[in-house]
Structure formats: structure tokens, C-alpha cells
Write a protein that holds these residues in place. Structure first.
Motif, mmCIF file in Angstrom:
data_model
loop_
_atom_site.group_PDB
_atom_site.id
_atom_site.type_symbol
_atom_site.label_atom_id
_atom_site.label_comp_id
_atom_site.label_asym_id
_atom_site.label_seq_id
_atom_site.Cartn_x
_atom_site.Cartn_y
_atom_site.Cartn_z
ATOM 1 N N ALA A 173 0.976 -1.516 0.138
ATOM 2 C CA ALA A 173 -0.009 0.304 -0.185
ATOM 3 C C ALA A 173 0.633 1.111 -0.160
ATOM 4 O O ALA A 173 1.880 1.130 0.737
ATOM 5 C CB ALA A 173 -0.793 -0.025 1.466
ATOM 6 N N ARG A 174 0.767 2.109 -1.180
ATOM 7 C CA ARG A 174 0.801 3.614 -0.914
ATOM 8 C C ARG A 174 0.169 4.614 -0.813
ATOM 9 O O ARG A 174 1.128 5.661 -0.327
ATOM 10 C CB ARG A 174 1.841 3.319 -2.025
ATOM 11 N N TYR A 175 -0.947 4.745 -1.203
ATOM 12 C CA TYR A 175 -1.847 5.429 -1.324
ATOM 13 C C TYR A 175 -3.117 5.355 -0.845
ATOM 14 O O TYR A 175 -3.454 3.830 -0.362
ATOM 15 C CB TYR A 175 -1.923 6.434 -2.766
ATOM 16 N N MET A 176 -4.372 6.209 -0.610
ATOM 17 C CA MET A 176 -5.296 5.653 1.079
ATOM 18 C C MET A 176 -6.136 7.237 0.305
ATOM 19 O O MET A 176 -6.006 8.013 0.335
ATOM 20 C CB MET A 176 -5.014 5.806 1.833
ATOM 21 N N VAL A 177 -7.357 6.496 -0.254
ATOM 22 C CA VAL A 177 -8.322 7.678 -0.705
ATOM 23 C C VAL A 177 -9.908 7.447 0.242
ATOM 24 O O VAL A 177 -9.875 6.308 0.336
ATOM 25 C CB VAL A 177 -8.695 7.274 -2.017
#
Length: 275
Positions: free
Chosen positions: A170-174
């Protein structure tokens, strides 16, 4: 003794005072009156979202300049916020880079605040979380369950939720609100169903006990700290199941014979002999 005209004036003034007092009892200040149309607020918010032009149609189109806060931070999602159309879900959104140095796994905490002046017309922005890899491809998506906690301060009061980041890819979260979330509800211990002009602050003992979700609102998001961990641990997610009474509960929990019933059960003849 006052003259007859003066006496008449005093009597008239007294009658007016009594009439005014009677009228004041029937008057409820505006801030204590229930809304005329409880659903109007959320309907207007939904209309504003429907009329907004989406800026983005995929996760790769979003900007990830902001790092996920190291503790929950306040964000306002409203008609002035950007709108995305993600997998057919139209919603306001937040996008974050995940901290590279964080020890896995870690927990992201969230808190939604009631949006509305009156409990009976309030709603919540219920979040949906999506984790993305370095190519902006979804790894995991989840509608976050919100649970109510009423603390001593505004910081510890609201609808709390959490999400655990366990995938090292995981690198990004929305954070947005899916169509399913926007149509759902959150349990609330205080019911707005018994609001009235005569008893504006009285809560009902029975009712729907549900706060609807809406398209906008205030949301706190960030790495879980001790304050949020405690609030989430004590939050109420659903109506408690009815019990069988205190004595029945004690019998189920306590293994020793503190109620003094064991001897009678073992030797029923004592009951018959009255000993």
C-alpha cells in the motif's frame, strides 16, 4: 386610595401582564424549535453533489500531495470540495500518501461529526477507504462502520471508525463515500423521534435510533492516537441485546455458590422438611 382612572389603568396593565405571561409559555425560542422539514438539509446536500462536475474518473487522476496525518486531523467535505466519480460512485474525497516509515500494521482512525443543527435533521459523512499500490491499483476497499461515542469534550464525541493498514504494498489511500454508504445509517443512542415544541430537548425511549448518512460533512482522519483508540474501544455500534436480569446474569457468570442455592439443590429433602 388611587382615583378611579388610575385604578382602571393599573387594572388594565395587570391584565396585559397576565396575558403576556400566558402567551410567553406557549412561545418556544427559534433555537428550541424542531425543523419544519427534517429531510430538507440532506436533500439539498445531495442535490449540490449531483449538480457538481467531477474532476476525476479514476484513482490515477487524483492528487496525492498530502501525507496521511500522524494523528487525526479535521477535514471539511462540502460543496466547495472536489468531486470524483469512482467506480460509479459520485462523492467528495480525500487522497493521501501513506507514510513510508510507519511500522506495519498500523491503524487509521476516523471520526465523523453530526452535520446539522438538530439531531432529528442531522446526518453523517460515512467514509469508504481504498488502499492503492504504487501503480494506483486498488488493493483493498472497505465501507467503514461508524460507532457512537459521547466523551467529555468535542474531540472525543462523534461517530468513530478505524481501518487497519496491513499490506506492505500500500502506497496511497483514498477516502470517499460509496453509494452504499450514503444510503446507510449509523446507530445513535439518543433518538430524535420525540422532539416537539412542548418538550424540545426530550429524547424518546424508543424510535429508529439511526442517523442517516449524507454526501458531505466534517471528517477527522489520521493515524490512531491514544484518544481515538480509547473512544473507539468504548464506542457503541448497535443497540444492546436485552438481558435476563441481574440475578440470571450472576448465575451465568459466577461459578461459586454465593447465592446459597447449591446446598438446596444437592439436598432437596431439607426444603421439604423446612430446615
Amino acid at each position: 386610595m388611587p382615583s378611579s382612572p388610575v385604578r382602571s389603568l393599573l387594572l388594565a396593565a395587570a391584565m396585559l401582564t397576565l396575558a403576556a405571561c400566558h402567551t410567553m409559555k406557549a412561545i418556544v425560542p427559534p433555537n428550541f424549535r424542531p425543523p419544519e422539514n427534517p429531510s430538507n438539509t440532506v436533500d439539498l446536500a445531495r442535490k449540490a453533489l449531483d449538480n457538481a462536475t467531477p474532476c476525476c474518473g479514476s484513482f490515477a487522476d487524483l492528487s496525492y500531495q498530502d501525507m496521511l496525518p500522524w494523528q487525526p486531523q479535521r477535514f471539511s467535505l462540502d460543496k466547495d470540495s472536489p468531486v470524483a466519480n469512482l467506480n460509479g460512485d459520485r462523492s467528495y474525497f480525500l487522497a493521501f500518501r501513506l507514510p513510508a516509515g510507519a511500522q506495519m500494521p498500523y491503524t487509521v482512525a476516523m471520526k465523523a461529526e453530526l452535520n446539522g443543527r438538530w439531531l432529528s435533521s442531522s446526518y453523517l459523512f460515512a467514509p469508504t477507504v481504498v488502499l492503492l499500490d504504487d501503480a494506483f491499483q486498488p488493493l483493498h476497499a472497505e465501507d467503514i462502520q461508524l460507532c457512537e461515542y459521547m466523551g467529555w469534550t468535542s474531540e472525543t464525541t462523534g461517530a468513530f471508525g478505524k481501518f487497519k493498514v496491513e499490506d506492505d504494498k500500500a502506497r496511497y489511500m483514498v477516502v470517499y463515500s460509496s453509494t452504499k454508504q450514503q444510503k446507510s445509517q449509523t446507530y445513535w443512542e439518543q433518538s430524535p423521534s420525540n422532539f416537539s415544541a412542548e418538550a424540545p430537548v426530550k429524547m424518546a425511549a424508543a424510535g429508529s435510533f439511526k442517523i442517516p448518512h449524507g454526501p458531505d460533512g466534517v471528517l477527522f482522519v489520521g493515524m490512531q492516537n491514544d484518544t481515538y483508540k480509547k473512544a473507539i474501544g468504548n464506542a457503541v455500534c448497535d443497540k444492546a441485546q436485552p438481558g435476563n436480569g441481574v440475578i440470571s446474569t450472576i448465575r451465568q457468570v459466577v461459578t461459586t455458590d454465593i447465592l446459597g442455592e447449591g446446598k438446596d439443590k444437592k439436598d432437596p429433602s431439607k426444603k421439604e422438611n423446612g430446615s
